[in-house]
Design an enzyme around this catalytic site. Structure first.
Site, PDB file in Angstrom:
ATOM      1  CG  LEU B  75      -2.477  -0.621   0.562  1.00  0.00           C
ATOM      2  CD1 LEU B  75      -3.315  -0.617   1.774  1.00  0.00           C
ATOM      3  CD2 LEU B  75      -2.946   0.149   0.037  1.00  0.00           C
ATOM      4  CB  CYS B 132      -4.798  -4.047   1.592  1.00  0.00           C
ATOM      5  SG  CYS B 132      -2.922  -3.948   0.910  1.00  0.00           S
ATOM      6  N   GLY B 219      -3.478 -12.515 -11.622  1.00  0.00           N
ATOM      7  CA  GLY B 219      -3.585 -12.940 -12.489  1.00  0.00           C
ATOM      8  C   GLY B 219      -4.169 -14.146 -13.111  1.00  0.00           C
TER       9      GLY B 219
END
Ligand SMILES: Cc1cc2nc3c(=O)[nH]c(=O)nc-3n(C[C@H](O)[C@H](O)[C@H](O)COP(=O)(O)OP(=O)(O)OC[C@H]3O[C@@H](n4cnc5c(N)ncnc54)[C@H](O)[C@@H]3O)c2cc1C
Ligand SMILES: Cc1cc2nc3c(=O)[nH]c(=O)nc-3n(C[C@H](O)[C@H](O)[C@H](O)COP(=O)(O)OP(=O)(O)OC[C@H]3O[C@@H](n4cnc5c(N)ncnc54)[C@H](O)[C@@H]3O)c2cc1C
Ligand SMILES: Cc1cc2nc3c(=O)[nH]c(=O)nc-3n(C[C@H](O)[C@H](O)[C@H](O)COP(=O)(O)O)c2cc1C
Ligand SMILES: Cc1cc2nc3c(=O)[nH]c(=O)nc-3n(C[C@H](O)[C@H](O)[C@H](O)COP(=O)(O)O)c2cc1C
Ligand code: FES
Ligand code: FES
Lengths: 264, 301, 301, 264
Positions: B75, B132, B219
């Site tokens: 972050l 996160c 991904g």
């Protein structure tokens, strides 16, 4: 920064581990600066997944509208292995030129006495382009210190010689030139105050940075980091510097040795 | 045939098409400036912002994996003030909704951040990141706990009328429970999934490849998981979903829409193909034309 | 240099090397008969067994994904009686520990299964699968809940002295909590991870690609997640771990051992390369030789 | 069942979507039966991930110790696309021969009157091998019904003709032979009681299965299923039959039409 499908004009195996690839791109050739790099997509499928960064090794821009760029690379893993199989006539998806290259006469000061280039292993790749720029466009005398594990891994000696640089060699096994590390050659260079431009393995760069800092010499290092985007968007290539994190892809890959906080 | 309608609406946030660029993968919208025309995008979600500037994790921060990558950027960002002063002005120059991804140390800080951003010109919505994986204080904790999720979203909801998208973490046993709490606390939309916690080890140095030891996997590797979670949430929660996780092509995007997403976000794909988001918009349009569907909102499984 | 020691011990189950073949990916040990010499393997974990024969899910049951695959076989198997009568005799012919993967509808049934198998000649251990994502009754539920995990493992522990390996699901918020319950209930080892719940949609038919809608994701795509979980569990639980999830090569296997696994299982890799398990054994040995490590049990991060 | 690295001896593009590949494998050529298949690893990296199954299209085993096998395939996705780029001289990782092929004279009964082969689209691939076996080794008269979307998609007509089969053609657009489906030709065949061997798209197989069941004809169909292992280990290719689930890779790919429970 251009993204395009670029044709492989030539692809030579120098030794089984080192390859030289010539790419057709007038646009990149026109804008490229020594020290900048290309971000190459290795496969159109999802593996190897990320692009791979390679320094611009040489540029040819003879005629208007024509232009070629070269990379010189070592096969070290799956990506470079796959790249080594690409053939003349194929197209590669390339993003570049990226990053900030070597600053010649940094901070407006002109270099007068010449420049010292130090390359270790595959780290010579960007230095050939730089050497050409220094000699051909700036008419500066250039000394090149070349280091390698052994004579077989010694790269670009001929290229530098043709450009007219003075060359000193060190190999770790003594098979060519000085028996030892390229950094051993530092004290033998004159004038000792030339600005230094270097690229090579991290420990070598660190040793050079330390030495030059002691003698207050100007020294620019080209660094590597694992990269995703290559353009400053992912913050993946963070580098600890005295001004906080910088990004190898966007702020570098060339940094002043004295701003880098070197790892142990 | 007439051009199909691509317009999407995420809890009041109107977009010309359903394709956003995901937080943390498009910087502050400047980095790909030469290559991607922001005006063509559905929305731009900027890199996660915190109240104070944040240094992030030490390098190495990324590792490639099979069909994906791990990141532990942690972050890193300039902080909300510098964001408004230095980064937002550039973004205001475009005709595209800007969504700010916010991250607090605690529920209160989320509220403070939201209040600061509320009413600032050029901001169209907030993405409340409760997921996160690379920050210790706050971060993942909120999105793994129903009560914490409820509290954070409530705090943000109290101080802003901006469209509120809550970004969920996949690192949970049952994502629908968290989704329901976010909805109950007043979210206007849900964004899923964030990265999945992963790890890689260098067998030569015998050390983790990331300085942070673990990082977030993104991904194509994670696409089947993301798609499943979007589908699960869409079954039980009546909020528009921004689907993401491994979208590389228009086909991937369409899978998410069929699974129930109203919009999608392109993340890691941009690193591999900077024009991925644009190509996905074009590909969705072609698909709708080919299939004879006039409005993307009519596309259903 | 002398050959490195590869022997491994999972809660009393001794193996000549740490490489097992994973449940459901090696049938009942006959299918790859011509290609893989069972005597060279560390252990064979057979396809999941239930009390009664089980029909499994309707086709399509598998889908390829990026660097992985989804399966929804649904625990199809011949049932424990036919297994003992028809499949086990063949396996007894080899000098390799046979581990039976058991699956119950409820805690009681796990106990019944374990009791039937206890003392049967040719069975060296049980793998208690509390993590199959493709069966509705039982299956995933147990491994997502601490109390259910404790109960199932307790029931099995009560009726058998066979080495007991509990197979955990990654579809949880905190796998260490489940691991701790399994340990507390008397497990001798832990096996992780099973597949991750995922999904794929056909954009032309607009239907899920699997008849079961969702399925379990396996293969290299999930390796970073599996490795992280093995590492997390190894930090807090003092039981030997059988690491698995996306292991394709010896390097992958070594990563798991560095993360804290005592043994590893090769699953999906066998489909792609039937000799993967054998090549992995050879590769681990070469690595230890190269690195000058005399005993694999000394290999640590 | 053999796993080995097999050399590509020849690779021809018949049309941009259809390719024929010749592989060198005395061992597979020796053991192969019509209807069996090869499980081919497409890439040595992880994408495309799984192997791909292809029927054995033809076999040459002229001299002792020599032997070639052929596949005929259509490019339909990423795997076949990647395969189509492999070049003569490269090696492919192949597992085979796999599965149970066509049974000639099933249940011990000899076929006397001949056989009827029905191929739709790329489904003709295994029928050429079968036709050769029937005519050359069993001296049986063979009739082949060939169906395709259009003349451009009509495959192997010449191959069947050379083998001496009687051929009837149907195309959906009428560009060649009967204008319509290949199943329309069924009533035109005599004797109507020949055993049927067929491979092609699912709806075609289903229609044929239904027709033959009505007339109590012996009919063997070669089916497809998504496969992982190809050897019966993963249970991924389950097929609903009257005896419960069977596996296309191990029990098939050839099944008696009457044992299959056909989907709607
Ligand atoms: C700015 C820059 C310029 C470079 N110029 C050259 C050059 O001119 N010639 C050359 O041979 N190499 C150069 N490199 C290094 C080159 O990028 C790596 O050798 C290459 O990415 C390795 O890929 P691989 O798949 O073969 O190796 P793998 O180890 O399999 O790669 C796995 C991952 O690690 C990354 N990685 C591995 N090694 C490096 C590395 N040294 N630096 C950055 N990322 C790495 C890869 O990009 C990939 O994401 C440069 C690196 C940078 C950052
Ligand atoms: C026993 C058998 C024999 C076959 N023989 C031939 C042949 O001789 N010539 C030929 O052209 N094709 C044949 N096929 C079909 C062929 O296997 C598929 O066309 C091929 O796998 C498609 O791969 P792709 O990556 O190009 O397509 P994609 O659709 O991208 O493949 C994705 C996944 O789906 C699977 N898949 C897709 N289509 C099929 C299919 N029709 N059958 C099974 N799996 C599929 C692939 O194997 C892969 O796992 C056969 C299939 C089977 C089961
Ligand atoms: C390098 C990187 C940085 C990221 N930073 C953030 C962030 O700051 N805030 C956030 O909510 N998500 C962040 N993400 C998550 C992405 O927005 C996205 O949800 C996730 O990567 C899954 O999508 P993808 O697989 O398409 O990348 C980041 C992802 C990556 C790869
Ligand atoms: C087709 C298939 C069937 C499986 N069946 C079982 C099973 O019956 N019991 C079980 O515990 N795990 C089963 N698994 C999970 C594997 O044993 C393994 O834990 C998982 O696939 C992760 O490892 P991998 O990525 O190496 O395959 C199965 C996996 C696959 C792919
Ligand atoms: S590689 Fe993305 S910021 Fe440098
Ligand atoms: S493909 Fe594995 S059982 Fe048939």
């Amino acid at each position: 920064m251009i993204l395009s499908q670029i044709k492989v004009l030539d692809h030579q195996e120098i030794t089984p581990s080192y390859h030289r690839m010539v790419l057709e791109s007038p646009a990149i050739a026109r804008g490229a600066q020594p020290g900048q790099f290309l971000h190459i997509r290795i496969s159109d499928r999802h593996e190897p997944f990320l692009r791979r960064p390679f320094s611009i090794h040489r540029v040819r821009r003879e005629k208007e509208g024509q232009g070629e760029i070269e990379i010189l690379y070592e096969v070290v893993g799956r990506g470079t292995e796959f790249l080594s199989k690409r053939q003349q006539g194929e197209y590669l998806d390339i993003l570049g030129p990226l990053g900030n290259g070597f600053r010649i006469g940094s901070e407006g000061r002109r270099i007068e006495k010449g420049a010292l280039l130090i390359g270790g292993g595959i780290g010579v790749a960007p230095l050939v382009f730089l050497c050409e720029e220094l000699i051909t466009n700036h008419q500066l005398p250039v000394t090149v210190l070349l280091g390698a594990k052994s004579q077989d891994n010694l790269l670009c000696e001929e290229d530098f010689r043709k450009l007219g640089a003075l060359i000193k060699i060190a190999t770790e096994d003594g098979s060519c030139g000085h028996h030892g590390l390229v950094t051993d050659l530092l004290p033998t260079v004159s004038p000792p105050s030339s600005p230094i431009y270097t690229c090579g393995p991290y420990p070598m760069l660190k040793a050079i940075a330390r030495a030059t800092q002691e003698y207050h010499l100007s020294c620019q290092v080209s660094l590597e980091a694992h990269m995703a985007c290559g353009v400053g968007a992912c913050l993946g290539c963070g580098l600890k510097t005295r001004q906080g994190y910088k990004y190898v892809c966007k702020d570098g890959p060339v940094f002043d040795a004295c701003e880098v906080i070197w790892d142990d | 045939m007439i051009k199909p309608n691509l317009e999407a609406n995420i809890g009041g946030l109107r977009m010309k098409n359903p394709v956003m660029v995901a937080s943390g993968t498009f910087g502050y919208g400047e980095e790909y400036g030469d290559l991607v025309d922001l005006n063509r995008l559905g929305a731009v979600v900027v890199k996660g912002i915190t109240l104070e500037p944040k240094e992030g994790c030490p390098p190495p921060r990324i590792v490639e994996t099979s069909c994906g990558m791990l990141n532990a950027v942690g972050l890193e960002n300039v902080g909300v003030k510098a964001f408004i002063k230095e980064r937002l002005p550039h973004l205001r120059g475009f005709d595209v909704p800007i969504i700010v991804n916010i991250n607090g140390k605690d529920a209160k800080e989320y509220g403070v951040l939201a209040k600061i951003l509320d009413g600032v010109e050029g901001i169209s919505g907030l993405e409340v990141n409760i997921s996160c994986p690379n920050v210790k204080a706050g971060g993942i904790y909120f999105g793994q706990d129903q009560a914490a999720t409820y509290e954070v979203v409530t705090r943000v909801r109290e101080v802003t009328n901006l469209p509120l998208i809550v970004k969920l973490t996949p690192n949970v046993t049952d994502i629908t429970l968290i989704a329901k709490e976010a909805a109950r606390a007043g979210a206007d939309g849900l964004s899923l999934i964030n990265t999945i916690l992963g790890m890689a080890i260098d067998i030569h140095t015998r050390r983790p490849k990331l300085a942070n030891i673990t990082g977030g996997l993104s991904g194509p590797a994670i696409k089947p998981i993301a798609l499943r979670m979007v589908w699960q949430v869409a079954q039980v929660v009546d909020l528009p979903i921004v689907g993401q996780g491994g979208i590389m092509t228009a086909e991937d995007a369409i899978e998410f829409i069929l699974a129930g997403a109203k919009a999608i976000a392109v993340g890691t794909a941009t690193f591999v193909n900077p024009k991925a988001s644009i190509e996905i918009i074009e590909g969705i349009e072609e698909y709708l034309l080919r299939e004879g569907i006039e409005d993307i909102n009519a596309l259903r499984m």
